[in-house]
Scaffold this motif. Structure first.
Motif: not given
Length: 191
Positions: A75-78, A82-85, A151-153
């Motif tokens: 979740i933390l990696a997600l 996501s913020i990078n994107d 799923f998170g990606i």
């Protein structure tokens, strides 16, 4: 083979610490994006990150999957992925506001998203390939991590492209908000 047991007091402490880590990460991201871009974009970024986390946690809840420390790490990696994107889309949005002077806000946002879509899809697909290998060959210990990130990606890519910019637009982002301030009269005379 490995067997682990975490008692209720340790489990509660891990849950609180994990929740605090996510909260601190989201507040830090909110401040960073507000300083780097504009407050409307920072609200859009944090709302889209919340969207990603809630949907990923919802998947684990609906499917009754085990939530452990590896899933918390996912979740933390997600959040980071996501913020990078989202930052890539926002950076292109700022560029588009400067270049497309005659375009409306809708057209500018559309142009920014379209111009980053190729990069976003390629990045997501290469990440998914690695996660598929982890999911199928990583074993039971890493299965929750790979599931959360797979799923998170998908959700994170969707929210970076569609949710974050839409929230900023609803909050009233405009060209004037994204352009640098004109130099003051004192600065012009000194130059």
């Amino acid at each position: 083979r490995r067997v682990e047991f975490v008692g209720p007091s340790v489990g509660e402490e891990l849950k609180q610490d994990g929740g605090m880590a996510m909260l601190v990460a989201l507040i830090g991201i909110l401040l960073y994006v507000a300083l780097r871009f504009e407050w409307r974009l920072s609200v859009g970024a944090v709302v889209s990150l919340g969207h990603d986390v809630i949907l990923t946690l919802g998947l684990f809840s609906i499917l009754q999957l085990e939530f452990d420390l590896t899933v918390l790490a996912a979740i933390l990696a997600l959040i980071g992925y996501s913020i990078n994107d989202t930052i890539v889309v926002f950076d292109r949005l700022r560029e588009s506001f400067r270049k497309l002077r005659e375009a409306t806000v809708d057209e500018t946002i559309d142009h920014a998203i379209t111009s980053t879509l190729n990069r976003t899809v390629i990045t997501s697909l290469t990440t998914v390939l690695v996660l598929l290998v982890l999911f199928f060959m990583g074993g039971a210990l890493i299965n929750g991590f790979a599931t959360a990130l797979l799923f998170g990606i998908a959700v994170g890519t969707y929210s970076s492209v569609y949710v974050a910019s839409a929230i900023a637009e609803v909050l009233g982002i405009s060209r004037e908000d994204m352009l640098p301030a004109p130099p003051a009269e004192n600065e012009v005379e000194q130059v």
